[in-house]
Write a protein that holds these residues in place. Structure first.
Motif, PDB file in Angstrom:
ATOM      1  N   GLY A  88       0.832  -1.199   0.000  1.00  0.00           N
ATOM      2  CA  GLY A  88       0.000   0.000   0.000  1.00  0.00           C
ATOM      3  C   GLY A  88       0.861   1.241   0.000  1.00  0.00           C
ATOM      4  N   ARG A  89       0.211   2.375   0.306  1.00  0.00           N
ATOM      5  CA  ARG A  89       0.897   3.665   0.351  1.00  0.00           C
ATOM      6  C   ARG A  89       0.666   4.284   1.723  1.00  0.00           C
ATOM      7  N   ASN A  90       1.711   4.880   2.254  1.00  0.00           N
ATOM      8  CA  ASN A  90       1.683   5.417   3.614  1.00  0.00           C
ATOM      9  C   ASN A  90       0.678   6.564   3.778  1.00  0.00           C
ATOM     10  N   ASN A  91      -0.210   6.394   4.745  1.00  0.00           N
ATOM     11  CA  ASN A  91      -1.149   7.448   5.126  1.00  0.00           C
ATOM     12  C   ASN A  91      -1.052   7.696   6.638  1.00  0.00           C
ATOM     13  N   GLY A  92       0.176   7.666   7.157  1.00  0.00           N
ATOM     14  CA  GLY A  92       0.378   7.912   8.582  1.00  0.00           C
ATOM     15  C   GLY A  92       0.701   6.661   9.370  1.00  0.00           C
ATOM     16  N   LEU A  93       1.114   5.612   8.698  1.00  0.00           N
ATOM     17  CA  LEU A  93       1.466   4.351   9.343  1.00  0.00           C
ATOM     18  C   LEU A  93       2.601   4.566  10.341  1.00  0.00           C
ATOM     19  N   MET A  94       2.521   3.922  11.480  1.00  0.00           N
ATOM     20  CA  MET A  94       3.565   3.942  12.515  1.00  0.00           C
ATOM     21  C   MET A  94       3.876   5.343  13.006  1.00  0.00           C
ATOM     22  N   GLY A  95       2.886   6.204  13.024  1.00  0.00           N
ATOM     23  CA  GLY A  95       3.067   7.554  13.537  1.00  0.00           C
ATOM     24  C   GLY A  95       3.799   8.495  12.607  1.00  0.00           C
ATOM     25  N   THR A  96       3.977   8.107  11.350  1.00  0.00           N
ATOM     26  CA  THR A  96       4.671   8.967  10.392  1.00  0.00           C
ATOM     27  C   THR A  96       3.693   9.955   9.767  1.00  0.00           C
ATOM     28  N   GLY A 100       2.175   9.180   1.145  1.00  0.00           N
ATOM     29  CA  GLY A 100       1.876   8.411  -0.048  1.00  0.00           C
ATOM     30  C   GLY A 100       2.980   7.492  -0.528  1.00  0.00           C
ATOM     31  N   VAL A 101       4.041   7.334   0.251  1.00  0.00           N
ATOM     32  CA  VAL A 101       5.147   6.474  -0.156  1.00  0.00           C
ATOM     33  C   VAL A 101       4.680   5.015  -0.191  1.00  0.00           C
ATOM     34  N   PRO A 102       4.945   4.317  -1.307  1.00  0.00           N
ATOM     35  CA  PRO A 102       4.576   2.899  -1.378  1.00  0.00           C
ATOM     36  C   PRO A 102       5.480   2.060  -0.470  1.00  0.00           C
ATOM     37  N   PHE A 103       4.921   0.994   0.070  1.00  0.00           N
ATOM     38  CA  PHE A 103       5.700   0.101   0.922  1.00  0.00           C
ATOM     39  C   PHE A 103       5.168  -1.317   0.792  1.00  0.00           C
ATOM     40  N   GLU A 104       5.999  -2.233   1.255  1.00  0.00           N
ATOM     41  CA  GLU A 104       5.624  -3.635   1.365  1.00  0.00           C
ATOM     42  C   GLU A 104       5.995  -4.094   2.767  1.00  0.00           C
ATOM     43  N   MET A 105       5.058  -4.682   3.470  1.00  0.00           N
ATOM     44  CA  MET A 105       5.291  -5.218   4.806  1.00  0.00           C
ATOM     45  C   MET A 105       5.090  -6.725   4.742  1.00  0.00           C
ATOM     46  N   THR A 106       6.024  -7.463   5.336  1.00  0.00           N
ATOM     47  CA  THR A 106       5.871  -8.906   5.419  1.00  0.00           C
ATOM     48  C   THR A 106       5.824  -9.310   6.879  1.00  0.00           C
ATOM     49  N   GLY A 107       5.176 -10.425   7.139  1.00  0.00           N
ATOM     50  CA  GLY A 107       5.086 -10.863   8.513  1.00  0.00           C
ATOM     51  C   GLY A 107       4.648 -12.295   8.647  1.00  0.00           C
ATOM     52  N   THR A 108       4.671 -12.730   9.888  1.00  0.00           N
ATOM     53  CA  THR A 108       4.228 -14.062  10.263  1.00  0.00           C
ATOM     54  C   THR A 108       3.264 -13.928  11.425  1.00  0.00           C
ATOM     55  N   ALA A 109       2.176 -14.641  11.340  1.00  0.00           N
ATOM     56  CA  ALA A 109       1.192 -14.678  12.416  1.00  0.00           C
ATOM     57  C   ALA A 109       1.089 -16.111  12.926  1.00  0.00           C
ATOM     58  N   VAL A 110       1.151 -16.272  14.224  1.00  0.00           N
ATOM     59  CA  VAL A 110       0.904 -17.570  14.849  1.00  0.00           C
ATOM     60  C   VAL A 110      -0.415 -17.442  15.592  1.00  0.00           C
ATOM     61  N   TRP A 111      -1.336 -18.329  15.269  1.00  0.00           N
ATOM     62  CA  TRP A 111      -2.699 -18.265  15.788  1.00  0.00           C
ATOM     63  C   TRP A 111      -2.982 -19.403  16.754  1.00  0.00           C
ATOM     64  N   GLU A 112      -3.769 -19.116  17.772  1.00  0.00           N
ATOM     65  CA  GLU A 112      -4.381 -20.151  18.605  1.00  0.00           C
ATOM     66  C   GLU A 112      -5.831 -20.265  18.149  1.00  0.00           C
ATOM     67  N   VAL A 113      -6.240 -21.479  17.791  1.00  0.00           N
ATOM     68  CA  VAL A 113      -7.604 -21.738  17.346  1.00  0.00           C
ATOM     69  C   VAL A 113      -8.276 -22.600  18.401  1.00  0.00           C
ATOM     70  N   GLY A 114      -9.430 -22.139  18.906  1.00  0.00           N
ATOM     71  CA  GLY A 114     -10.154 -22.896  19.921  1.00  0.00           C
ATOM     72  C   GLY A 114     -10.871 -24.098  19.324  1.00  0.00           C
ATOM     73  N   GLU A 130      12.060  -2.080   8.932  1.00  0.00           N
ATOM     74  CA  GLU A 130      12.365  -1.824   7.529  1.00  0.00           C
ATOM     75  C   GLU A 130      11.286  -0.966   6.874  1.00  0.00           C
ATOM     76  N   VAL A 131      10.033  -1.227   7.199  1.00  0.00           N
ATOM     77  CA  VAL A 131       8.931  -0.439   6.630  1.00  0.00           C
ATOM     78  C   VAL A 131       9.032   1.009   7.099  1.00  0.00           C
ATOM     79  N   HIS A 132       9.270   1.212   8.381  1.00  0.00           N
ATOM     80  CA  HIS A 132       9.385   2.570   8.905  1.00  0.00           C
ATOM     81  C   HIS A 132      10.498   3.320   8.192  1.00  0.00           C
ATOM     82  N   GLY A 133      11.637   2.678   8.006  1.00  0.00           N
ATOM     83  CA  GLY A 133      12.739   3.321   7.285  1.00  0.00           C
ATOM     84  C   GLY A 133      12.363   3.660   5.853  1.00  0.00           C
ATOM     85  N   ALA A 134      11.660   2.752   5.197  1.00  0.00           N
ATOM     86  CA  ALA A 134      11.289   2.977   3.791  1.00  0.00           C
ATOM     87  C   ALA A 134      10.299   4.130   3.627  1.00  0.00           C
ATOM     88  N   ILE A 135       9.378   4.299   4.564  1.00  0.00           N
ATOM     89  CA  ILE A 135       8.356   5.340   4.394  1.00  0.00           C
ATOM     90  C   ILE A 135       8.791   6.700   4.925  1.00  0.00           C
TER      91      ILE A 135
END
Length: 145
Positions: A88-96, A100-114, A130-135
């Motif tokens: 997407g494009r930055n619209n104030g992400l992470m308090g910035t 409108g700077v484009p960015f890519e964020m990658t991640g891993t989610a570990v879920w607990e399923v009941g 890395e995302v904060h630095g890029a934007i």
């Protein structure tokens, strides 16, 4: 005892809540009342605070796109690991400042399923540094304006 298809449960959550058209209200059906997300060094507890967090995140990214990379579960379906990518494009992400700077964020989610199929906890790790630095880089801003 029936084994849950927890991959399907988590990927349905991704599709309904995060993919177009995003629907944070689906959280009411998909997560436990006392759901917890641990992300960015903080815990958000409960459905309503989690929905508010999702809405706030979505508002800070123009052109938000969520991509599932891969998802797999443990033997009984009580834990799921899922790799994802957001663009997407930055619209104030992470308090910035919205810039409108484009960015890519990658991640891993570990879920607990009941056992009831509701999501109970989500631990998220992402490349926020890395995302904060890029934007916020000067040269990235020069390419937008």
């Amino acid at each position: 005892m029936t084994q849950l298809d927890s991959v399907a449960i988590v990927e349905n959550f991704w599709r309904e809540v995060w993919q177009q058209p995003q629907n944070p209200d689906a959280i009411d059906r998909l997560v436990h009342e006392e759901f917890v997300i641990t992300s960015g060094g903080r815990e958000i507890i409960g459905r309503e605070p989690f929905k508010a967090w999702v809405n706030e995140f979505l508002a800070k990214v123009h052109g938000f796109q969520f991509h599932i990379v891969e998802t797999f579960q443990n033997h009984d379906g009580s834990r799921v690991a899922s790799r994802w990518r957001v663009t997407g494009r930055n619209n104030g992400l992470m308090g910035t400042q919205p810039n409108g700077v484009p960015f890519e964020m990658t991640g891993t989610a570990v879920w607990e399923v009941g056992p009831d199929g509701l999501l109970r906890h989500n631990w998220v790790e992402r490349n926020a540094f890395e995302v904060h630095g890029a934007i916020t880089r000067e040269d990235a801003l020069a390419n937008v304006f």
